[in-house]
Enzyme design. Sequence first.
Site, PDB file in Angstrom:
ATOM      1  N   GLY A 258       0.812  -1.211   0.000  1.00 34.13           N
ATOM      2  CA  GLY A 258       0.000   0.000   0.000  1.00 34.13           C
ATOM      3  C   GLY A 258       0.845   1.260   0.000  1.00 34.13           C
ATOM      4  NE  ARG A 259       3.249   2.240   5.332  1.00 36.98           N
ATOM      5  CZ  ARG A 259       3.404   2.772   6.513  1.00 36.98           C
ATOM      6  NH1 ARG A 259       3.640   4.056   6.628  1.00 36.98           N
ATOM      7  NH2 ARG A 259       3.337   2.040   7.593  1.00 36.98           N
TER       8      ARG A 259
ATOM      9  CG  ASP B 173      -0.973   8.861   3.670  1.00 41.50           C
ATOM     10  OD1 ASP B 173      -0.470   7.730   3.853  1.00 41.50           O
ATOM     11  OD2 ASP B 173      -0.792   9.809   4.449  1.00 41.50           O
TER      12      ASP B 173
ATOM     13  NE  ARG C 177       5.512  -7.913   1.784  1.00 41.67           N
ATOM     14  CZ  ARG C 177       5.689  -6.980   2.716  1.00 41.67           C
ATOM     15  NH1 ARG C 177       5.071  -7.097   3.873  1.00 41.67           N
ATOM     16  NH2 ARG C 177       6.453  -5.948   2.493  1.00 41.67           N
TER      17      ARG C 177
ATOM     18  CG  ASP D 127       0.160  -8.594   6.210  1.00 37.19           C
ATOM     19  OD1 ASP D 127      -0.430  -9.244   7.096  1.00 37.19           O
ATOM     20  OD2 ASP D 127       0.374  -7.374   6.302  1.00 37.19           O
ATOM     21  CG  ASN D 128       3.716  -7.332   8.502  1.00 37.67           C
ATOM     22  OD1 ASN D 128       3.676  -6.813   7.381  1.00 37.67           O
ATOM     23  ND2 ASN D 128       3.090  -6.812   9.537  1.00 37.67           N
TER      24      ASN D 128
ATOM     25  CG  ASP E 199       6.447  -4.816   6.638  1.00 31.45           C
ATOM     26  OD1 ASP E 199       7.267  -4.272   5.876  1.00 31.45           O
ATOM     27  OD2 ASP E 199       5.284  -5.042   6.314  1.00 31.45           O
TER      28      ASP E 199
HETATM   29  P1  AMP Z   1       1.380  -3.068   8.113  1.00 30.29           P
HETATM   30  O1  AMP Z   1       0.523  -3.144   9.331  1.00 30.29           O
HETATM   31  O2  AMP Z   1       2.311  -1.884   8.081  1.00 30.29           O
HETATM   32  O3  AMP Z   1       2.086  -4.331   7.802  1.00 30.29           O
HETATM   33  O4  AMP Z   1       0.368  -2.778   6.895  1.00 30.29           O
HETATM   34  C1  AMP Z   1      -0.717  -3.586   6.571  1.00 30.29           C
HETATM   35  C2  AMP Z   1      -1.278  -3.179   5.226  1.00 30.29           C
HETATM   36  O5  AMP Z   1      -1.676  -1.811   5.235  1.00 30.29           O
HETATM   37  C3  AMP Z   1      -0.304  -3.316   4.066  1.00 30.29           C
HETATM   38  O6  AMP Z   1      -1.044  -3.697   2.933  1.00 30.29           O
HETATM   39  C4  AMP Z   1       0.244  -1.921   3.925  1.00 30.29           C
HETATM   40  O7  AMP Z   1       0.733  -1.674   2.635  1.00 30.29           O
HETATM   41  C5  AMP Z   1      -0.991  -1.082   4.226  1.00 30.29           C
HETATM   42  N1  AMP Z   1      -0.624   0.253   4.718  1.00 30.29           N
HETATM   43  C6  AMP Z   1      -0.119   0.585   5.932  1.00 30.29           C
HETATM   44  N2  AMP Z   1       0.088   1.910   6.022  1.00 30.29           N
HETATM   45  C7  AMP Z   1      -0.290   2.443   4.842  1.00 30.29           C
HETATM   46  C8  AMP Z   1      -0.319   3.782   4.316  1.00 30.29           C
HETATM   47  N3  AMP Z   1       0.090   4.826   5.018  1.00 30.29           N
HETATM   48  N4  AMP Z   1      -0.769   3.941   3.052  1.00 30.29           N
HETATM   49  C9  AMP Z   1      -1.183   2.885   2.327  1.00 30.29           C
HETATM   50  N5  AMP Z   1      -1.195   1.626   2.765  1.00 30.29           N
HETATM   51  C10 AMP Z   1      -0.757   1.392   4.015  1.00 30.29           C
HETATM   52 MG    MG Z   2       3.270  -4.902   6.419  1.00 27.28          MG
END
Ligand code: AMP
Ligand code: MG
Length: 527
Positions: A106-107, A139, A204, A274-275, A284
């Site tokens: 997502g980012r 975002d 992953r 996913d991590n 991550d």
């Molecule tokens: P995480 O908890 O960081 O492993 O993120 C879980 C999911 O949310 C993943 O698909 C990330 O890419 C998405 N994600 C987390 N933060 C953001 C962000 N600021 N913008 C877009 N996607 C995000």
């Molecule tokens: Mg992640």
Amino acid sequence: MNRDLAHVEFEASVVAALPGDADDSNRPRAVADAAYTFVMPTPVAAPRLLAWSDDLGATLGLARPAVTGPAVEILAGNALAAGMRPYAARYGGHQFGNWAGQLGDGRAITLGELITPAGERQELQLKGAGPTPYSRFADGRAVLRSSLREFLCSEAMHHLGVPTTRALSLVASGEKVVRDMFYDGNAQAEPGAIVCRVAPSFIRFGNFEIHSASEEVELLRRLADHVIATHYPDHRGGAPRAYARWFGEICRRTAVMIAHWMRVGFVHGVMNTDNMSILGVTLDYGPYGWLEGYDPAWTPNTTDASGRRYAYGNQAQIGMWNLARLAGALLPLIGDKELLQEGLERYRSTYTETWRAMLAEKLGLEALGREGDEALIDELFALLAIVETDMPIFFRTLDAAALEATDESLPRPVVAALYDGAVLDAAQRERWRGWFRRWQERGATCGLDVGERRRRMQAANPLYLPRNYLAQQAIDAATEGDLAPLQRLLQVIRHPYEARDGCESFAARRPEWARHRAGCSALSCSS
Ligand code: AMP
Ligand code: MG
């Protein structure tokens, strides 16, 4: 000769091997029949290099860039080097025990792969580079505090000897990012930043899960074959047994990684599938933390404070749970649950063996397994848990106590590790003395001389860790434009086992003021 990043020719083996999404817009959506979506990073206003890993740069054959310039433009997502074909990966995952469907980068945006002077393939990926089809409602950006923490921890883990993805650079974007840090409706504009992460691959467990859940079996097979051909060449073959042996190797690597986390007191905080890296490296860095007072139920992640699913003492078991999800995803390639069960057994046995071997080193013993060893270990962890006792400091101070007489006073490692206000009663003090006597007797007959025992203990028990409050101090200063505390902390954690004059404060217990301050102990997921 180290090269300028802007002059490196990149490759794109994932793009060559696997199908991409036909739609290349970054509009949020569900993607099907593709392993990734081509997406360009969104440019930022005024990129400036805040930190760089010289050590990783040398491995990649890259010269440290100036604070601004062509290389930093690439590291910020404002420009591309030759051969880069940026994409966001499609993956799903189990979050906090539940299937969450499509997640994806997502980012994060992969720029491409470079071949190092040693001939290894390494992927460069920007985190915080702008929206992708997988951004859902967010975002695509990252704030300085979380990016700095990812950079710092990637460096720390590598130098601690823990399998990890790396971080090459930390770049300020020159833009603000709005975050509600406490999820209480008080959103703030914070400085934005981008980390360039590096690993042979960022694939992953969730990349496999999404194809399996979407019944894209051919894609699942192609993804497995690509990962095997590129990263596990000894497991080529394509027959169910070959896939199952490969799964067993993923299990083995994951077990070793988590045993290392336990050794250094690292708590990942968000062990969703996913991590979890398919290469068995830590991936991550979000609301992670370092165990200070020994407490198996401790988690740094405030989002997990009620369930404590990802607490320190649960990590080994969660590793198994996550691998079982991966096994489920790989079943269409293997057909036989028994074959996958062997891999999970391998996880269990590898974890047990590795952790025992590490504990033996932490205690300066040749190995564990003698009669009485189990009781010695159980009593140690029971004692550490009675009152707030700093685990890293206790173990690190142990080597100096190997030959010390246990008189009526409390043994030195306990004194050094007790937090302010933690009080032991007379019976508990006697239990500690009893434990020390037994440990010393055990050590005296272990067949290693004292010098060797101390060397082992020092090599297994880190002295310097980027405790959350130290990271927060570096963040506070960097937010004010002062990078010196970050640079100093980086210097210290790059030699985590080596005592150095002038660094005493970095090896101390967490000060009382940091106990409840935001970021200094617990953290939210907002990043
Ligand atoms: P995480 O908890 O960081 O492993 O993120 C879980 C999911 O949310 C993943 O698909 C990330 O890419 C998405 N994600 C987390 N933060 C953001 C962000 N600021 N913008 C877009 N996607 C995000
Ligand atoms: Mg992640």
